[in-house]
Design a protein around this motif. Structure first.
Motif, PDB file in Angstrom:
ATOM      1  N   LEU A   1      -0.164  16.304  -6.515  1.00 25.08           N
ATOM      2  CA  LEU A   1       0.383  16.037  -7.684  1.00 25.08           C
ATOM      3  C   LEU A   1       1.773  17.108  -7.694  1.00 25.08           C
ATOM      4  O   LEU A   1       1.807  18.304  -6.942  1.00 25.08           O
ATOM      5  N   VAL A   2       2.923  16.474  -7.834  1.00 22.35           N
ATOM      6  CA  VAL A   2       4.009  17.320  -8.039  1.00 22.35           C
ATOM      7  C   VAL A   2       5.075  16.973  -9.083  1.00 22.35           C
ATOM      8  O   VAL A   2       4.782  16.086  -9.925  1.00 22.35           O
ATOM      9  N   GLN A   3       5.878  17.865  -9.482  1.00 25.17           N
ATOM     10  CA  GLN A   3       6.649  17.781 -10.496  1.00 25.17           C
ATOM     11  C   GLN A   3       7.893  16.739 -10.193  1.00 25.17           C
ATOM     12  O   GLN A   3       8.236  16.687  -8.974  1.00 25.17           O
TER      13      GLN A   3
ATOM     14  N   VAL B   1       3.289  12.077  -9.701  1.00 24.51           N
ATOM     15  CA  VAL B   1       4.773  12.726 -10.227  1.00 24.51           C
ATOM     16  C   VAL B   1       4.613  13.023 -11.599  1.00 24.51           C
ATOM     17  O   VAL B   1       4.739  11.962 -12.615  1.00 24.51           O
ATOM     18  N   SER B   2       4.622  14.229 -12.097  1.00 23.92           N
ATOM     19  CA  SER B   2       4.700  14.468 -13.769  1.00 23.92           C
ATOM     20  C   SER B   2       6.085  14.651 -13.975  1.00 23.92           C
ATOM     21  O   SER B   2       6.872  15.171 -13.158  1.00 23.92           O
ATOM     22  N   SER B   3       6.075  14.253 -15.169  1.00 22.78           N
ATOM     23  CA  SER B   3       7.690  14.476 -15.796  1.00 22.78           C
ATOM     24  C   SER B   3       7.819  15.788 -16.431  1.00 22.78           C
ATOM     25  O   SER B   3       7.260  16.580 -16.590  1.00 22.78           O
TER      26      SER B   3
ATOM     27  N   MET C   1       9.235  12.363   0.984  1.00 21.43           N
ATOM     28  CA  MET C   1       9.541  11.714  -0.152  1.00 21.43           C
ATOM     29  C   MET C   1      10.466  12.755  -0.714  1.00 21.43           C
ATOM     30  O   MET C   1       9.725  13.868  -1.170  1.00 21.43           O
ATOM     31  N   ASN C   2      11.699  12.703  -1.400  1.00 23.57           N
ATOM     32  CA  ASN C   2      12.285  13.817  -1.975  1.00 23.57           C
ATOM     33  C   ASN C   2      12.825  13.394  -3.365  1.00 23.57           C
ATOM     34  O   ASN C   2      12.977  11.958  -3.619  1.00 23.57           O
ATOM     35  N   SER C   3      13.413  14.142  -4.319  1.00 21.16           N
ATOM     36  CA  SER C   3      13.508  13.672  -5.511  1.00 21.16           C
ATOM     37  C   SER C   3      12.708  12.595  -6.211  1.00 21.16           C
ATOM     38  O   SER C   3      12.861  11.627  -6.653  1.00 21.16           O
TER      39      SER C   3
END
Length: 124
Positions: free
Chosen positions: A11-13, A122-124, A83-85
């Motif tokens: 999980l990443v922002q 990916v959380s918003s 994986m970036n951005s």
């Protein structure tokens, strides 16, 4: 028999980064093309990126171009996806797969060995 194990998901922002690994056992990846695929709930599987047998050829889906980078380390028998951005629309299960002739293809059915996948959220 070749087995592929993906790792590195989580999980990443939004805007964050992850590096996925596809580690092989049972056979060498050295002469194979390796692709990363992803599948989100309710959507078709999408080929994200592919790297040819010698690393000289790489390609990317338009949705990830300039954000994702595929690479391979034959000494470690592993392929990576940096994986970036990251964006919420990148949320999916990511899997790697091999293609025996060493050349990338747009036809998913030509990829023969598949891993089980790793979840990227990916959380918003």
């Amino acid at each position: 028999q070749l087995q592929l194990v993906e790792s590195g998901g989580g999980l990443v922002q939004s805007g964050g980064s992850l590096r996925l690994s596809c580690a092989a056992s049972g056979a060498t990846l050295e002469n194979l093309a390796i692709a990363w695929f992803r599948q989100a709930p309710g959507k078709e599987r999408e080929r994200v990126s592919c790297i040819g047998w010698n690393g000289g050829i790489t390609n990317y889906a338009n949705a990830v171009k300039d954000r994702f980078t595929i690479s391979r380390d034959n000494a470690k028998n592993t392929v990576y996806l940096q994986m970036n951005s990251l964006k919420p629309e990148d949320t999916a299960v990511y899997s790697c797969a091999t293609k025996a002739d060493g050349h990338c293809s747009a036809y998913n059915f030509l990829y023969d060995y598949w891993g089980q996948g790793t979840q990227v959220t990916v959380s918003s």
